[in-house]
Design a protein around this motif. Sequence first.
Motif, mmCIF file in Angstrom:
data_model
loop_
_atom_site.group_PDB
_atom_site.id
_atom_site.type_symbol
_atom_site.label_atom_id
_atom_site.label_comp_id
_atom_site.label_asym_id
_atom_site.label_seq_id
_atom_site.Cartn_x
_atom_site.Cartn_y
_atom_site.Cartn_z
ATOM 1 N N SER A 301 0.833 -1.197 0.000
ATOM 2 C CA SER A 301 0.000 0.000 0.000
ATOM 3 C C SER A 301 0.876 1.258 0.000
ATOM 4 N N GLU A 302 0.238 2.378 -0.259
ATOM 5 C CA GLU A 302 0.901 3.689 -0.268
ATOM 6 C C GLU A 302 2.010 3.759 -1.307
ATOM 7 N N GLN A 303 1.645 3.481 -2.543
ATOM 8 C CA GLN A 303 2.590 3.677 -3.646
ATOM 9 C C GLN A 303 2.778 5.181 -3.847
ATOM 10 N N GLU A 304 4.005 5.625 -3.743
ATOM 11 C CA GLU A 304 4.301 7.052 -3.837
ATOM 12 C C GLU A 304 4.893 7.392 -5.204
ATOM 13 N N THR A 305 4.807 8.668 -5.564
ATOM 14 C CA THR A 305 5.377 9.160 -6.816
ATOM 15 C C THR A 305 6.477 10.162 -6.503
ATOM 16 N N PRO A 306 7.664 9.995 -7.064
ATOM 17 C CA PRO A 306 8.754 10.952 -6.787
ATOM 18 C C PRO A 306 8.373 12.361 -7.211
ATOM 19 N N GLU A 307 8.841 13.331 -6.461
ATOM 20 C CA GLU A 307 8.629 14.728 -6.798
ATOM 21 C C GLU A 307 9.924 15.287 -7.376
ATOM 22 N N GLU A 308 9.958 15.451 -8.693
ATOM 23 C CA GLU A 308 11.162 15.929 -9.386
ATOM 24 C C GLU A 308 12.379 15.105 -8.976
ATOM 25 N N ASP A 309 12.207 13.803 -9.002
ATOM 26 C CA ASP A 309 13.267 12.844 -8.698
ATOM 27 C C ASP A 309 13.611 12.772 -7.206
ATOM 28 N N TRP A 310 12.842 13.435 -6.371
ATOM 29 C CA TRP A 310 13.076 13.396 -4.929
ATOM 30 C C TRP A 310 12.090 12.441 -4.289
ATOM 31 N N ARG A 311 12.604 11.526 -3.481
ATOM 32 C CA ARG A 311 11.763 10.538 -2.806
ATOM 33 C C ARG A 311 11.803 10.788 -1.312
ATOM 34 N N TYR A 312 10.663 11.028 -0.735
ATOM 35 C CA TYR A 312 10.609 11.338 0.684
ATOM 36 C C TYR A 312 10.213 10.094 1.485
ATOM 37 N N ILE A 313 10.689 10.045 2.710
ATOM 38 C CA ILE A 313 10.343 8.949 3.588
ATOM 39 C C ILE A 313 9.075 9.314 4.365
ATOM 40 N N ALA A 314 8.484 8.359 5.038
ATOM 41 C CA ALA A 314 7.203 8.592 5.682
ATOM 42 C C ALA A 314 7.314 9.503 6.895
ATOM 43 N N VAL A 315 8.381 9.332 7.685
ATOM 44 C CA VAL A 315 8.524 10.112 8.928
ATOM 45 C C VAL A 315 9.932 10.678 8.973
ATOM 46 N N SER A 316 10.033 12.005 9.024
ATOM 47 C CA SER A 316 11.362 12.615 9.131
ATOM 48 C C SER A 316 11.332 13.723 10.169
#
Length: 317
Positions: A301-316
């Motif tokens: 679940s929670e398939q994410e899409t990169p934002e301008e090649d940036w991949r964020y983690i769930a909790v930072s």
Amino acid sequence: MIEYDHVFGYQQPHNDTYAGLPVVHVLADDDDLPAADAAAWRFQANDWGDGPDTMDEGFDWFFEHVDTSRVKAVVIGAWEECYTKNSAHIVSRLADNASRLPELRSLFLGAITSQEAEISWIRQSDITPLLEAYPRLTRLEVRGGSGLGLSPVRHQALRILRVETGGLPGEMTRAIAASDLPALEHLELWLGEENYGGDTAVSDLAPILSGERLPALRHLGLQDSEIQDEIAAAVATAPVVARLESLGLSMGALTDAGAESLLTGQPLTHLRALDLHHHYLTASMMRRVADALPGVRVDLSEQETPEEDWRYIAVSE
């Protein structure tokens, strides 16, 4: 394997239940107090008019009004100015009073929501005294990585260790990896990102992945990482995996490259569950993973899409 009431998200405050017990807040109405061993006792202090002003006030009431010799579970919520003041005073109070809490088995240090302090703002401290003072503790959970410390220990009873952070310091990871925890069944580390102190490297995880000091381990979670692909590649050949029942590589920046490592590495068909939620896999790779593990409960679940090649983690933060 020990039953674990898994809840995702560091928003979980454990206001209602913890370790299978209903939560009772300290400084509650004396007439309505349950038996000491029938509740998880929750401490919180702030200057918002909700509860005591200081944690010491809560502890004083607790030791006066509760038969602490029977208490099984304690939840530590937000302490006074937890974003500037660390948890050392709480650790000391608990450690110094260990003889008054001989039945304590479950402890959560820092059940704090983002409304009170973002996870990266929570000021923690050295938790070694807790493990030394409570040799019969079976469950320890900590939220917040700033200032978090540990010296390698040997603890015969601990079965669950969870460390939730937006950035886990490599020094802390190395201390956990160097500890002897023969009864540990569930190890979960939120590794986070470098911007918030998460400088754990894959090499720091080597003793954990070997499993030599963790003979009872049945669940391993190495998650919430910006280097999730590298971790997946290391896990794919890790000796400890063969005896796991469940594996968590969720909440991070996992891509098709990391999933490919898992598919071409050692077999994972013996697992009951593989948690990959919050990921960056393509639809075709998601199908490949599911098809390769037909008997495994795979969370994609929670398939994410990169934002301008940036991949964020769930909790930072």
